[in-house]
Write a protein that holds these residues in place. Structure first.
Motif, PDB file in Angstrom:
ATOM      1  N   VAL A   1     -57.700 -55.607  65.641  1.00  0.00           N
ATOM      2  CA  VAL A   1     -57.089 -54.292  65.801  1.00  0.00           C
ATOM      3  C   VAL A   1     -57.502 -53.333  64.683  1.00  0.00           C
ATOM      4  N   ARG A   2     -57.521 -53.792  63.452  1.00  0.00           N
ATOM      5  CA  ARG A   2     -57.744 -52.888  62.317  1.00  0.00           C
ATOM      6  C   ARG A   2     -59.184 -52.427  62.194  1.00  0.00           C
ATOM      7  N   TYR A   3     -60.132 -53.292  62.487  1.00  0.00           N
ATOM      8  CA  TYR A   3     -61.544 -52.904  62.391  1.00  0.00           C
ATOM      9  C   TYR A   3     -62.116 -52.496  63.747  1.00  0.00           C
ATOM     10  N   GLY A   4     -61.506 -52.929  64.820  1.00  0.00           N
ATOM     11  CA  GLY A   4     -61.941 -52.546  66.156  1.00  0.00           C
ATOM     12  C   GLY A   4     -62.816 -53.592  66.808  1.00  0.00           C
ATOM     13  N   GLY A   5     -62.853 -53.559  68.133  1.00  0.00           N
ATOM     14  CA  GLY A   5     -63.596 -54.549  68.886  1.00  0.00           C
ATOM     15  C   GLY A   5     -64.747 -53.995  69.706  1.00  0.00           C
ATOM     16  N   ASN A   6     -64.988 -52.669  69.640  1.00  0.00           N
ATOM     17  CA  ASN A   6     -66.085 -52.073  70.405  1.00  0.00           C
ATOM     18  C   ASN A   6     -67.431 -52.300  69.723  1.00  0.00           C
ATOM     19  N   THR A   7     -68.484 -52.330  70.544  1.00  0.00           N
ATOM     20  CA  THR A   7     -69.831 -52.536  69.997  1.00  0.00           C
ATOM     21  C   THR A   7     -70.457 -51.211  69.565  1.00  0.00           C
ATOM     22  N   ALA A   8     -71.612 -51.327  68.918  1.00  0.00           N
ATOM     23  CA  ALA A   8     -72.200 -50.304  68.053  1.00  0.00           C
ATOM     24  C   ALA A   8     -72.281 -48.904  68.647  1.00  0.00           C
ATOM     25  N   CYS A   9     -71.703 -47.957  67.919  1.00  0.00           N
ATOM     26  CA  CYS A   9     -71.862 -46.533  68.229  1.00  0.00           C
ATOM     27  C   CYS A   9     -71.426 -45.723  67.016  1.00  0.00           C
ATOM     28  N   VAL A  10     -72.343 -44.897  66.491  1.00  0.00           N
ATOM     29  CA  VAL A  10     -72.078 -44.089  65.302  1.00  0.00           C
ATOM     30  C   VAL A  10     -72.459 -42.644  65.599  1.00  0.00           C
ATOM     31  N   GLU A  11     -71.539 -41.735  65.344  1.00  0.00           N
ATOM     32  CA  GLU A  11     -71.758 -40.294  65.545  1.00  0.00           C
ATOM     33  C   GLU A  11     -72.079 -39.635  64.215  1.00  0.00           C
ATOM     34  N   VAL A  12     -73.115 -38.808  64.204  1.00  0.00           N
ATOM     35  CA  VAL A  12     -73.494 -38.070  63.001  1.00  0.00           C
ATOM     36  C   VAL A  12     -73.565 -36.587  63.345  1.00  0.00           C
ATOM     37  N   ARG A  13     -72.909 -35.764  62.521  1.00  0.00           N
ATOM     38  CA  ARG A  13     -72.960 -34.309  62.672  1.00  0.00           C
ATOM     39  C   ARG A  13     -73.676 -33.721  61.458  1.00  0.00           C
ATOM     40  N   CYS A  14     -74.592 -32.802  61.717  1.00  0.00           N
ATOM     41  CA  CYS A  14     -75.295 -32.143  60.627  1.00  0.00           C
ATOM     42  C   CYS A  14     -75.889 -30.836  61.125  1.00  0.00           C
ATOM     43  N   GLY A  15     -75.573 -29.753  60.443  1.00  0.00           N
ATOM     44  CA  GLY A  15     -76.132 -28.462  60.822  1.00  0.00           C
ATOM     45  C   GLY A  15     -75.801 -28.046  62.237  1.00  0.00           C
ATOM     46  N   GLY A  16     -74.654 -28.470  62.746  1.00  0.00           N
ATOM     47  CA  GLY A  16     -74.267 -28.138  64.112  1.00  0.00           C
ATOM     48  C   GLY A  16     -74.850 -29.063  65.153  1.00  0.00           C
ATOM     49  N   ASN A  17     -75.702 -30.000  64.752  1.00  0.00           N
ATOM     50  CA  ASN A  17     -76.321 -30.940  65.685  1.00  0.00           C
ATOM     51  C   ASN A  17     -75.495 -32.206  65.805  1.00  0.00           C
ATOM     52  N   VAL A  18     -75.615 -32.866  66.964  1.00  0.00           N
ATOM     53  CA  VAL A  18     -74.957 -34.147  67.203  1.00  0.00           C
ATOM     54  C   VAL A  18     -76.026 -35.205  67.436  1.00  0.00           C
ATOM     55  N   ALA A  19     -76.015 -36.230  66.600  1.00  0.00           N
ATOM     56  CA  ALA A  19     -76.891 -37.391  66.774  1.00  0.00           C
ATOM     57  C   ALA A  19     -76.007 -38.626  66.909  1.00  0.00           C
ATOM     58  N   ILE A  20     -76.331 -39.475  67.871  1.00  0.00           N
ATOM     59  CA  ILE A  20     -75.566 -40.700  68.112  1.00  0.00           C
ATOM     60  C   ILE A  20     -76.506 -41.877  67.962  1.00  0.00           C
ATOM     61  N   PHE A  21     -76.077 -42.861  67.193  1.00  0.00           N
ATOM     62  CA  PHE A  21     -76.872 -44.066  67.013  1.00  0.00           C
ATOM     63  C   PHE A  21     -76.228 -45.209  67.795  1.00  0.00           C
ATOM     64  N   ASP A  22     -76.932 -45.629  68.822  1.00  0.00           N
ATOM     65  CA  ASP A  22     -76.573 -46.712  69.741  1.00  0.00           C
ATOM     66  C   ASP A  22     -75.469 -46.312  70.715  1.00  0.00           C
ATOM     67  N   ALA A  23     -75.519 -46.971  71.875  1.00  0.00           N
ATOM     68  CA  ALA A  23     -74.632 -46.637  72.996  1.00  0.00           C
ATOM     69  C   ALA A  23     -73.850 -47.866  73.426  1.00  0.00           C
ATOM     70  N   GLY A  24     -73.276 -48.567  72.430  1.00  0.00           N
ATOM     71  CA  GLY A  24     -72.402 -49.693  72.733  1.00  0.00           C
ATOM     72  C   GLY A  24     -71.112 -49.223  73.385  1.00  0.00           C
ATOM     73  N   SER A  25     -70.168 -50.128  73.553  1.00  0.00           N
ATOM     74  CA  SER A  25     -68.935 -49.786  74.280  1.00  0.00           C
ATOM     75  C   SER A  25     -68.146 -48.678  73.588  1.00  0.00           C
ATOM     76  N   GLY A  26     -68.370 -48.462  72.277  1.00  0.00           N
ATOM     77  CA  GLY A  26     -67.667 -47.403  71.574  1.00  0.00           C
ATOM     78  C   GLY A  26     -68.034 -46.005  72.011  1.00  0.00           C
ATOM     79  N   ILE A  27     -69.161 -45.847  72.708  1.00  0.00           N
ATOM     80  CA  ILE A  27     -69.605 -44.501  73.086  1.00  0.00           C
ATOM     81  C   ILE A  27     -68.727 -43.886  74.162  1.00  0.00           C
ATOM     82  N   ARG A  28     -67.957 -44.694  74.861  1.00  0.00           N
ATOM     83  CA  ARG A  28     -67.086 -44.145  75.905  1.00  0.00           C
ATOM     84  C   ARG A  28     -66.058 -43.187  75.308  1.00  0.00           C
ATOM     85  N   LEU A  29     -65.367 -43.614  74.262  1.00  0.00           N
ATOM     86  CA  LEU A  29     -64.363 -42.753  73.640  1.00  0.00           C
ATOM     87  C   LEU A  29     -65.003 -41.548  72.950  1.00  0.00           C
ATOM     88  N   LEU A  30     -66.184 -41.733  72.373  1.00  0.00           N
ATOM     89  CA  LEU A  30     -66.902 -40.595  71.802  1.00  0.00           C
ATOM     90  C   LEU A  30     -67.226 -39.578  72.886  1.00  0.00           C
TER      91      LEU A  30
END
Length: 272
Positions: A20-49
């Protein structure tokens, strides 16, 4: 540059009372920079993103960079809400998938009978498929530059370094670092990065029985971060067999070995 974690596990989603505390979804990382959106990997976590981006209704271009196309890193893509929005353009990037198999082929296989009820062509949004080779430099949006490098993983994988607005992020998963000499290619990719997010699936004690699996230990990650002069280290791609208490133990040991080391958890937000 800001970073938010939506999925931090490797291999398979593992929801439950012990994660529960660290989470159980697989790899997905969102990066914001200069108004741009970059996403690294499309694991199960990308659904909520995707749901969060749909509520925001402000982004018309999104880039998703895949480390590789193993199922745990791609499984969430069909449920990514922007793919249902006709006003959003999504670019999906992957490298070194081999002859006769580009990133579109991989997605077509995922979203095909009998594995999935609809095909990628039935989604309403605009999706562009971008293949590249390890070592290429990508410039997907104004102000963003990504260097790439090959990683040691069954079937191959890609490491990324994102430079944007004077800040730098290294995303290095999945990779086997091996023993002895540290991989110069990864050291160069992560050199003096503000943040390195890296595969820390195992501990040193677990490595001997997992040789050839294509993953690293948190101790190896600390040594690599030191060699590359990384400012901050983030341990990622957690073993589904490592529960919250085990990750707490790793976090304490890693922080003692290298101050300002953090263990990734869902919802973690880092700005620099």
């Amino acid at each position: 540059m800001s970073v938010r974690f939506w999925g931090v596990r490797g291999s398979i989603p593992c929801p439950g009372a012990d994660t529960v505390r660290y989470g159980g979804n697989t790899a997905c990382v969102e990066v914001r920079c200069g108004g741009n959106v970059a996403i690294f990997d499309a694991g199960s976590g990308i659904r909520l993103l995707g749901e969060a981006l749909a509520r925001e209704k402000a982004k018309t271009e999104i880039d998703i960079f895949l480390s590789h196309c193993h199922i745990d890193h791609l499984i969430g893509l069909p449920f990514f809400a922007p793919l249902l929005d006709t006003g959003i353009r999504v670019r999906l990037w992957a490298g070194n998938l081999g002859p006769g198999c580009g990133v579109k082929d991989a997605v077509d296989r995922l979203m095909s009978f009998p594995l999935f009820p609809i095909g990628i062509d039935e989604l309403k949004g605009t999706i562009e498929f971008r293949d590249f080779h390890a070592g290429d430099t990508l410039k997907p949006q104004a102000g963003m530059s990504l260097r790439t490098a090959p990683l040691r993983h069954p079937g191959g994988a890609i490491g990324y370094r994102l430079d944007c607005a004077g800040r730098s992020l290294a995303y290095v998963t999945d990779t086997e670092l091996g023993v002895g000499t540290i991989d110069d290619g990864i050291v160069g990719l992560a050199k003096n990065a503000d943040l390195m997010i890296i595969d820390a699936t195992f501990t040193d004690e677990e490595l001997p029985s997992h040789e050839g699996w294509g993953h690293a230990s948190w101790q190896q990650c600390v040594r690599l971060a030191d060699a590359a002069g990384v400012r901050r280290l983030c341990l990622f791609h957690h073993n589904p067999d490592h529960d919250d208490d085990f990750l707490d133990t790793i976090g304490r040991a890693a922080a003692a070995a290298r101050p300002d080391t953090v263990v990734a958890r869902e919802g973690l937000h880092i700005e620099f």
